[in-house]
Design a protein around this motif. Structure first.
Motif, PDB file in Angstrom:
ATOM      1  N   ARG A  30       0.768  -1.297  -0.063  1.00 16.14           N
ATOM      2  CA  ARG A  30       0.025   0.028  -0.077  1.00 16.14           C
ATOM      3  C   ARG A  30       0.904   1.284   0.150  1.00 16.14           C
ATOM      4  O   ARG A  30       1.811   1.335   0.752  1.00 16.14           O
ATOM      5  N   GLU A  31       0.514   2.080  -0.584  1.00 11.40           N
ATOM      6  CA  GLU A  31       1.033   3.520  -0.638  1.00 11.40           C
ATOM      7  C   GLU A  31       0.427   4.349   0.189  1.00 11.40           C
ATOM      8  O   GLU A  31      -0.417   5.491  -0.281  1.00 11.40           O
ATOM      9  N   ASP A  32       0.537   4.085   1.504  1.00 13.33           N
ATOM     10  CA  ASP A  32      -0.228   5.004   2.366  1.00 13.33           C
ATOM     11  C   ASP A  32       0.679   5.438   3.691  1.00 13.33           C
ATOM     12  O   ASP A  32       1.753   4.886   3.773  1.00 13.33           O
ATOM     13  N   GLY A  33       0.388   6.532   4.458  1.00 14.90           N
ATOM     14  CA  GLY A  33       1.331   6.890   5.493  1.00 14.90           C
ATOM     15  C   GLY A  33       1.857   5.755   6.354  1.00 14.90           C
ATOM     16  O   GLY A  33       3.073   6.060   6.644  1.00 14.90           O
ATOM     17  N   SER A  34       0.969   4.942   7.047  1.00 14.59           N
ATOM     18  CA  SER A  34       1.470   4.108   7.692  1.00 14.59           C
ATOM     19  C   SER A  34       2.661   2.918   7.022  1.00 14.59           C
ATOM     20  O   SER A  34       3.797   2.619   7.718  1.00 14.59           O
ATOM     21  N   SER A  35       2.392   2.491   5.859  1.00 15.32           N
ATOM     22  CA  SER A  35       3.416   1.810   5.229  1.00 15.32           C
ATOM     23  C   SER A  35       4.586   2.334   5.066  1.00 15.32           C
ATOM     24  O   SER A  35       5.828   1.958   5.158  1.00 15.32           O
ATOM     25  N   TYR A  36       4.670   3.822   4.619  1.00 16.72           N
ATOM     26  CA  TYR A  36       5.846   4.604   4.337  1.00 16.72           C
ATOM     27  C   TYR A  36       6.438   4.865   5.494  1.00 16.72           C
ATOM     28  O   TYR A  36       7.777   4.730   5.686  1.00 16.72           O
ATOM     29  N   SER A  37       5.730   5.304   6.633  1.00 14.95           N
ATOM     30  CA  SER A  37       6.463   5.550   8.009  1.00 14.95           C
ATOM     31  C   SER A  37       7.123   4.066   8.394  1.00 14.95           C
ATOM     32  O   SER A  37       8.257   4.187   8.908  1.00 14.95           O
ATOM     33  N   TRP A  38       6.421   3.052   8.202  1.00 18.40           N
ATOM     34  CA  TRP A  38       7.115   1.508   8.523  1.00 18.40           C
ATOM     35  C   TRP A  38       8.530   1.491   8.004  1.00 18.40           C
ATOM     36  O   TRP A  38       9.445   1.236   8.615  1.00 18.40           O
ATOM     37  N   LEU A  39       8.377   1.666   6.661  1.00 16.32           N
ATOM     38  CA  LEU A  39       9.669   1.533   5.934  1.00 16.32           C
ATOM     39  C   LEU A  39      10.808   2.350   6.333  1.00 16.32           C
ATOM     40  O   LEU A  39      11.870   1.724   6.457  1.00 16.32           O
ATOM     41  N   LEU A  40      10.549   3.728   6.375  1.00  9.87           N
ATOM     42  CA  LEU A  40      11.427   4.726   6.682  1.00  9.87           C
ATOM     43  C   LEU A  40      12.061   4.480   8.168  1.00  9.87           C
ATOM     44  O   LEU A  40      13.351   4.658   8.344  1.00  9.87           O
ATOM     45  N   ARG A  41      11.125   4.069   9.086  1.00 10.95           N
ATOM     46  CA  ARG A  41      11.710   3.852  10.328  1.00 10.95           C
ATOM     47  C   ARG A  41      12.681   2.532  10.494  1.00 10.95           C
ATOM     48  O   ARG A  41      13.592   2.584  11.341  1.00 10.95           O
ATOM     49  N   ALA A  42      11.992   1.612   9.772  1.00  9.60           N
ATOM     50  CA  ALA A  42      13.077   0.456   9.707  1.00  9.60           C
ATOM     51  C   ALA A  42      14.338   0.774   9.114  1.00  9.60           C
ATOM     52  O   ALA A  42      15.238   0.357   9.544  1.00  9.60           O
TER      53      ALA A  42
END
Length: 105
Positions: A30-42
């Motif tokens: 998904r291209e949503d805020g929670s997915s992007y946030s999870w990936l960048l935090r990882a």
């Protein structure tokens, strides 16, 4: 998108020999805020420091998340994406006229 309907997000950079190197990559369903946030935090957890520069397309959700997760990083938009969208945003006659003005005589 690819045949799996997933977004590929590469993390690339320049090493100390001025060569391009891939630090990692992610696939998001998904291209949503929670997915992007999870990936960048990882990414941040793995590398323990903010990148100097983050280069993305013009996705407003990604822009917001990059500014939240990497507040000390410079965020810029990819020129390739900008020029790809240009014909849809600007009148074609203006582009042709401007292009002709820029060519050498």
């Amino acid at each position: 998108m690819n045949k799996y309907n997933m977004v590929f997000i590469p993390f690339t950079g320049i090493d100390n020999h001025k060569k391009c190197v891939t630090f990692g990559a992610g696939l998001l369903s998904r291209e949503d805020g929670s997915s992007y946030s999870w990936l960048l935090r990882a990414f941040l957890k793995a590398f323990k420091k903010h990148p100097t520069l983050v280069l993305t397309d013009q996705d407003p959700t990604l822009k917001r998340v990059v500014n939240e997760v990497f507040p000390m990083s410079a965020h810029r938009f990819c020129m390739w994406h900008i020029t790809k969208k240009l014909p849809n945003k600007v009148n074609i006659f203006f582009i042709l006229k401007t292009k002709s003005l820029c060519l050498p005589c």
